[in-house]
Design an enzyme around this catalytic site. Structure first.
Site, PDB file in Angstrom:
ATOM      1  N   GLU A 169      15.696 -20.259  -3.576  1.00  0.00           N
ATOM      2  CA  GLU A 169      15.390 -18.891  -4.294  1.00  0.00           C
ATOM      3  C   GLU A 169      14.922 -18.965  -5.740  1.00  0.00           C
ATOM      4  O   GLU A 169      14.081 -18.158  -6.243  1.00  0.00           O
ATOM      5  CB  GLU A 169      16.625 -17.983  -4.191  1.00  0.00           C
ATOM      6  CG  GLU A 169      16.638 -16.790  -5.161  1.00  0.00           C
ATOM      7  CD  GLU A 169      15.585 -15.869  -4.661  1.00  0.00           C
ATOM      8  OE1 GLU A 169      15.444 -14.631  -5.143  1.00  0.00           O
ATOM      9  OE2 GLU A 169      15.065 -15.994  -3.282  1.00  0.00           O
ATOM     10  N   GLU A 215       6.707 -16.618  -8.057  1.00  0.00           N
ATOM     11  CA  GLU A 215       6.399 -15.307  -7.910  1.00  0.00           C
ATOM     12  C   GLU A 215       5.660 -14.595  -9.097  1.00  0.00           C
ATOM     13  O   GLU A 215       4.798 -13.997  -9.119  1.00  0.00           O
ATOM     14  CB  GLU A 215       7.533 -14.337  -7.484  1.00  0.00           C
ATOM     15  CG  GLU A 215       7.827 -14.463  -5.782  1.00  0.00           C
ATOM     16  CD  GLU A 215       9.003 -13.717  -5.469  1.00  0.00           C
ATOM     17  OE1 GLU A 215       8.776 -13.339  -4.159  1.00  0.00           O
ATOM     18  OE2 GLU A 215       9.910 -13.481  -6.280  1.00  0.00           O
ATOM     19  N   LYS A 274       5.526  -5.096  -2.631  1.00  0.00           N
ATOM     20  CA  LYS A 274       7.131  -5.016  -2.520  1.00  0.00           C
ATOM     21  C   LYS A 274       7.501  -4.859  -1.011  1.00  0.00           C
ATOM     22  O   LYS A 274       8.420  -5.756  -0.547  1.00  0.00           O
ATOM     23  CB  LYS A 274       7.383  -3.709  -3.348  1.00  0.00           C
ATOM     24  CG  LYS A 274       9.087  -3.466  -3.291  1.00  0.00           C
ATOM     25  CD  LYS A 274       9.655  -4.507  -4.050  1.00  0.00           C
ATOM     26  CE  LYS A 274      11.138  -4.317  -4.074  1.00  0.00           C
ATOM     27  NZ  LYS A 274      11.949  -5.669  -4.762  1.00  0.00           N
ATOM     28  N   ARG A 323       5.549  -0.699  -4.264  1.00  0.00           N
ATOM     29  CA  ARG A 323       5.130  -1.192  -3.096  1.00  0.00           C
ATOM     30  C   ARG A 323       4.163  -2.236  -3.360  1.00  0.00           C
ATOM     31  O   ARG A 323       4.045  -3.338  -2.401  1.00  0.00           O
ATOM     32  CB  ARG A 323       4.875  -0.344  -2.227  1.00  0.00           C
ATOM     33  CG  ARG A 323       5.723   0.722  -1.693  1.00  0.00           C
ATOM     34  CD  ARG A 323       5.129   1.889  -1.000  1.00  0.00           C
ATOM     35  NE  ARG A 323       4.584   1.509   0.292  1.00  0.00           N
ATOM     36  CZ  ARG A 323       5.408   1.652   1.415  1.00  0.00           C
ATOM     37  NH1 ARG A 323       6.572   2.005   1.285  1.00  0.00           N
ATOM     38  NH2 ARG A 323       5.076   1.239   2.558  1.00  0.00           N
ATOM     39  N   CYS A 346       1.078  -1.274   0.289  1.00  0.00           N
ATOM     40  CA  CYS A 346      -0.016  -0.215  -0.028  1.00  0.00           C
ATOM     41  C   CYS A 346       0.838   1.327  -0.017  1.00  0.00           C
ATOM     42  O   CYS A 346       1.998   1.268   0.370  1.00  0.00           O
ATOM     43  CB  CYS A 346      -0.894   0.053   1.189  1.00  0.00           C
ATOM     44  SG  CYS A 346      -2.067  -1.488   1.260  1.00  0.00           S
ATOM     45  N   LYS A 360      11.365 -17.397  -6.885  1.00  0.00           N
ATOM     46  CA  LYS A 360      11.162 -16.335  -8.215  1.00  0.00           C
ATOM     47  C   LYS A 360      10.253 -16.949  -9.255  1.00  0.00           C
ATOM     48  O   LYS A 360       9.506 -16.012  -9.660  1.00  0.00           O
ATOM     49  CB  LYS A 360      12.615 -16.308  -8.596  1.00  0.00           C
ATOM     50  CG  LYS A 360      13.646 -15.391  -7.967  1.00  0.00           C
ATOM     51  CD  LYS A 360      12.901 -14.028  -8.216  1.00  0.00           C
ATOM     52  CE  LYS A 360      13.486 -13.180  -6.930  1.00  0.00           C
ATOM     53  NZ  LYS A 360      12.998 -13.341  -5.496  1.00  0.00           N
ATOM     54  N   HIS A 405      14.111 -39.099  -0.376  1.00  0.00           N
ATOM     55  CA  HIS A 405      13.668 -39.240   0.817  1.00  0.00           C
ATOM     56  C   HIS A 405      11.966 -38.586   0.416  1.00  0.00           C
ATOM     57  O   HIS A 405      11.356 -38.466   1.314  1.00  0.00           O
ATOM     58  CB  HIS A 405      14.118 -38.469   2.012  1.00  0.00           C
ATOM     59  CG  HIS A 405      15.505 -39.150   2.354  1.00  0.00           C
ATOM     60  ND1 HIS A 405      15.843 -40.137   3.039  1.00  0.00           N
ATOM     61  CD2 HIS A 405      16.693 -38.777   1.858  1.00  0.00           C
ATOM     62  CE1 HIS A 405      16.840 -40.497   3.032  1.00  0.00           C
ATOM     63  NE2 HIS A 405      17.434 -39.463   2.554  1.00  0.00           N
ATOM     64  N   TRP A 431      -3.288  -2.779  -1.556  1.00  0.00           N
ATOM     65  CA  TRP A 431      -2.924  -4.032  -1.805  1.00  0.00           C
ATOM     66  C   TRP A 431      -3.977  -4.943  -0.483  1.00  0.00           C
ATOM     67  O   TRP A 431      -3.944  -4.768   0.652  1.00  0.00           O
ATOM     68  CB  TRP A 431      -1.512  -4.435  -1.080  1.00  0.00           C
ATOM     69  CG  TRP A 431      -1.270  -5.785  -1.372  1.00  0.00           C
ATOM     70  CD1 TRP A 431      -0.800  -6.455  -2.433  1.00  0.00           C
ATOM     71  CD2 TRP A 431      -1.252  -7.013  -0.431  1.00  0.00           C
ATOM     72  NE1 TRP A 431      -0.575  -7.878  -2.442  1.00  0.00           N
ATOM     73  CE2 TRP A 431      -0.628  -8.061  -1.167  1.00  0.00           C
ATOM     74  CE3 TRP A 431      -1.728  -7.129   0.808  1.00  0.00           C
ATOM     75  CZ2 TRP A 431      -0.559  -9.277  -0.504  1.00  0.00           C
ATOM     76  CZ3 TRP A 431      -1.348  -8.415   1.457  1.00  0.00           C
ATOM     77  CH2 TRP A 431      -0.858  -9.364   0.712  1.00  0.00           C
ATOM     78  N   ASN A 485      -2.894   2.182   5.811  1.00  0.00           N
ATOM     79  CA  ASN A 485      -2.144   0.919   5.394  1.00  0.00           C
ATOM     80  C   ASN A 485      -2.100   0.115   6.642  1.00  0.00           C
ATOM     81  O   ASN A 485      -2.343   0.613   7.338  1.00  0.00           O
ATOM     82  CB  ASN A 485      -0.592   1.481   5.114  1.00  0.00           C
ATOM     83  CG  ASN A 485      -0.508   2.326   3.984  1.00  0.00           C
ATOM     84  OD1 ASN A 485      -1.401   2.143   3.095  1.00  0.00           O
ATOM     85  ND2 ASN A 485       0.729   2.785   3.465  1.00  0.00           N
ATOM     86  N   GLY A 486      -2.082  -1.305   6.253  1.00  0.00           N
ATOM     87  CA  GLY A 486      -1.889  -2.115   7.445  1.00  0.00           C
ATOM     88  C   GLY A 486      -3.396  -2.694   7.707  1.00  0.00           C
ATOM     89  O   GLY A 486      -4.242  -2.770   6.673  1.00  0.00           O
TER      90      GLY A 486
END
Length: 583
Positions: free
Chosen positions: A455, A462, A578, A27, A2, A459, A478, A74, A98-99
């Site tokens: 990672e 995402e 972000k 963001r 946000c 990626k 395993h 967001w 925000n939040g």
């Protein structure tokens, strides 16, 4: 996540509010809106989706007014629709937020009592549970903006005959470079020529205005199609800049910024972070244990406080966050400080809350990262962590001057090696359309290549929305090997070195079961074991110590080009933000 912009001025503000929101797009958001007051009328425009939709609304129905607030949302509670977009308003009050307000159900049915807005703001803030920041307008007080923060950042900007609120200095950079950071629990009243700040106890306070270094220039993509592509290609430069702050290449030594505690007293390290930053910490755990010989644990910041971590004398808690505002990581940092631990933070924003509250600040120098999927911030974190591992090992007497010089020399080679690694882009781009057809993709690696496999999978998830998982190569037998067939590509990260032969053995197990393998290795590894793979991508040969920094390049390029092939929104993937400022 946000973004908030507020302006109180003597000039029309609508266009500048939208410009401020554009600078906060990085963001993450899924709807946007603005509100202004003009001639006693409080009005707003909102739209789901990108800012272009809001801009079209304003063309069709402009907003006048010299005071206003704006927001990119967001979604947390409620879908990203016009009705759920901010600003929210009653007949007399309008706000952006925000939040998350955790007790929103209790408060939903209540209405603010009539009274002075100062008193209303102060009383309301005491009722709220959660992490948030606000900007508020009152119709009957058309020359005042109120702001407040608890957990989520908010900054005040001072102009000439106007004042500003923003989620960060970058959003306000086109308007002013005179910035004050509200502290936890602060709230503020702004007019065109005054700033009144109050702490959590409603007592007047002063927060210093500083000159911000945030650039007012629009961050451009240059000749690149996306910010992510640009930021991948910037890595040799920004990693060199970051290493330059920690290494003396002539003396071949590491020099950390002013230490508030003696590293020789560190007996254990807890690395605490979220997402990609956590994986940077996972790589660093290998460096710290191998070089400094101190035990290291890797902690998910979102779980850290809830398992009541054990603190001991000599404990160092190392926090990693690109924004320095990650809510879970910030809360964990405060928990560690309260527990009497030594605390260090690796952040990319030197004015962030974590940077201001930590004992030892270890800044990266990646510059603004616009793409939501982190690339250059990640490798700059690795660069800082590598230098820190050497410094800790030196302080503990585990490396002598000769070994320090060798390791520092290796780090100075990283930017050139990253440049060479970028040459694999054509091979990866050619492979991407085939991988884009997969529903599931696995990544495997050993040692520090294991977190690099994690990672790589993160990626890909995402930005391409393909289900991907990373595994320690030795764990295949395993359980995960049951997933292998000709429809599940496996990305094998196996640079030459002490773990190469064992990783290749795991790769052969995949190939024996019809799995399609993409091998990421150097020329020697490709020459000896590239046969029979779907593709073998050749990377520059480097020492195992710096290999993760170089491996990051093909891992990022692979995710980027697969996402291109699938036609997804590379820079702003769905559902992601972000800066994650809610828990």
């Amino acid at each position: 996540m946000c973004g908030i912009i507020g302006i109180v001025s003597g000039e029309p503000v609508a266009d500048r509010l939208v410009d401020g929101l554009r600078r906060l797009e990085y963001r993450g958001y899924d709807s946007a809106g603005i509100a202004t007051i003009h001639d006693g009328v409080m009005d707003r425009r909102r739209a789901p989706g990108k800012l272009a939709n809001l801009a079209r609304e304003l063309v069709l129905s402009p907003l006048a007014g010299s005071i206003g607030i704006a927001h990119t949302r967001w979604a947390t509670h409620g879908a990203p629709t016009r009705d759920n977009a901010h600003p929210h308003a009653t007949e007399n009050v309008c706000l952006v937020h925000n939040g998350i307000i955790e007790n929103f159900k209790t408060l939903r049915a209540e209405v603010l009592a009539a009274g002075p807005p100062d008193a209303a703001v102060a009383a309301t803030l005491k009722r709220l549970h959660g992490a948030f920041s606000f900007a508020i307008l009152f119709r009957n007080h058309p020359g005042v903006i109120y702001g407040a923060r608890r957990g989520s950042p908010l900054v005040v900007g001072r102009g000439d005959g106007e004042m500003f609120l923003g989620s960060d200095a970058l959003g306000l950079a086109p308007f002013t470079n005179r910035i004050a950071y509200l502290e936890e629990g602060d709230w503020v009243r702004l007019t065109t020529d005054s700033v009144a700040m109050f702490d959590a106890n409603d007592q007047p306070v002063q927060r210093a205005f500083i000159t911000s270094s945030a650039s007012a220039a629009v961050i451009e993509k240059g000749n690149h199609r996306h910010y992510m592509e640009k930021e991948i290609h910037e890595q040799p430069i920004v990693v060199a800049q970051t290493l330059g702050a920690y290494l003396d290449p002539l003396a071949e030594t590491v020099a950390l910024p002013g230490l508030p505690f003696d590293l020789a007293n560190v007996k254990r390290v807890q690395i605490v972070a979220c997402g990609t930053a956590l994986l940077a910490g996972h790589v660093a755990s290998y460096w710290l244990e191998q070089l400094a010989r101190v035990p290291v644990s890797i902690e998910n910041a979102s779980e850290y406080r809830y398992r009541d971590p054990v603190y001991e004398d000599g404990g160092l808690c190392l926090f990693i966050s690109q924004s320095g505002e990650t809510a879970d990581t910030l809360a964990a940092l405060r928990h560690a400080l309260a527990g009497g631990q030594m605390v260090a933070a690796v952040v990319n924003v030197a004015t962030s809350t974590m940077a201001r509250e930590t004992q030892l600040l270890l800044p990266t120098h990646a510059g603004p990262e616009v793409g939501v999927a982190s690339t250059k911030a990640f490798t700059c974190q690795l660069a800082v962590l590598a230098a820190f591992a050497i410094a800790l090992a030196k302080a503990k007497g585990r490396v002598d001057a000769a070994e320090e010089a060798r390791l520092v020399h290796l780090l100075t080679e990283v930017p050139a090696a990253m440049n060479n690694a970028l040459k694999c882009e054509d091979a990866i781009a050619a492979l991407a359309p085939t991988l884009a057809k997969a529903r599931d993709i696995l990544y495997i690696g050993r040692g520090p290549d294991y977190p690099m496999a994690l990672e790589g999978a993160l990626k890909l998830k995402e930005i391409s929305y393909i289900h991907a998982e990373g595994y320690a190569a030795g764990e295949l037998k395993h359980g995960p090997i049951a997933l292998i067939d000709e429809h599940v590509p496996v990305i094998v990260i196996a640079p030459s070195g002490p773990r190469f032969e064992k990783t290749v053995s795991n790769m052969q197990e995949v190939m024996a079961r019809g799995g399609q393998v993409v091998l990421l290795s150097d020329a020697e590894g490709v020459a000896t074991h590239g046969q029979g793979t779907m593709t073998a991508v050749t990377l520059p040969a480097v020492d195992p110590f710096i290999s993760p920094l170089v491996t990051a390049i093909p891992v990022q390029l692979l995710a980027y080009h697969v996402a291109l092939a699938k036609g997804t929104d590379v820079d702003q993937p769905r559902n992601l933000a972000k800066s994650v400022t809610v828990e």
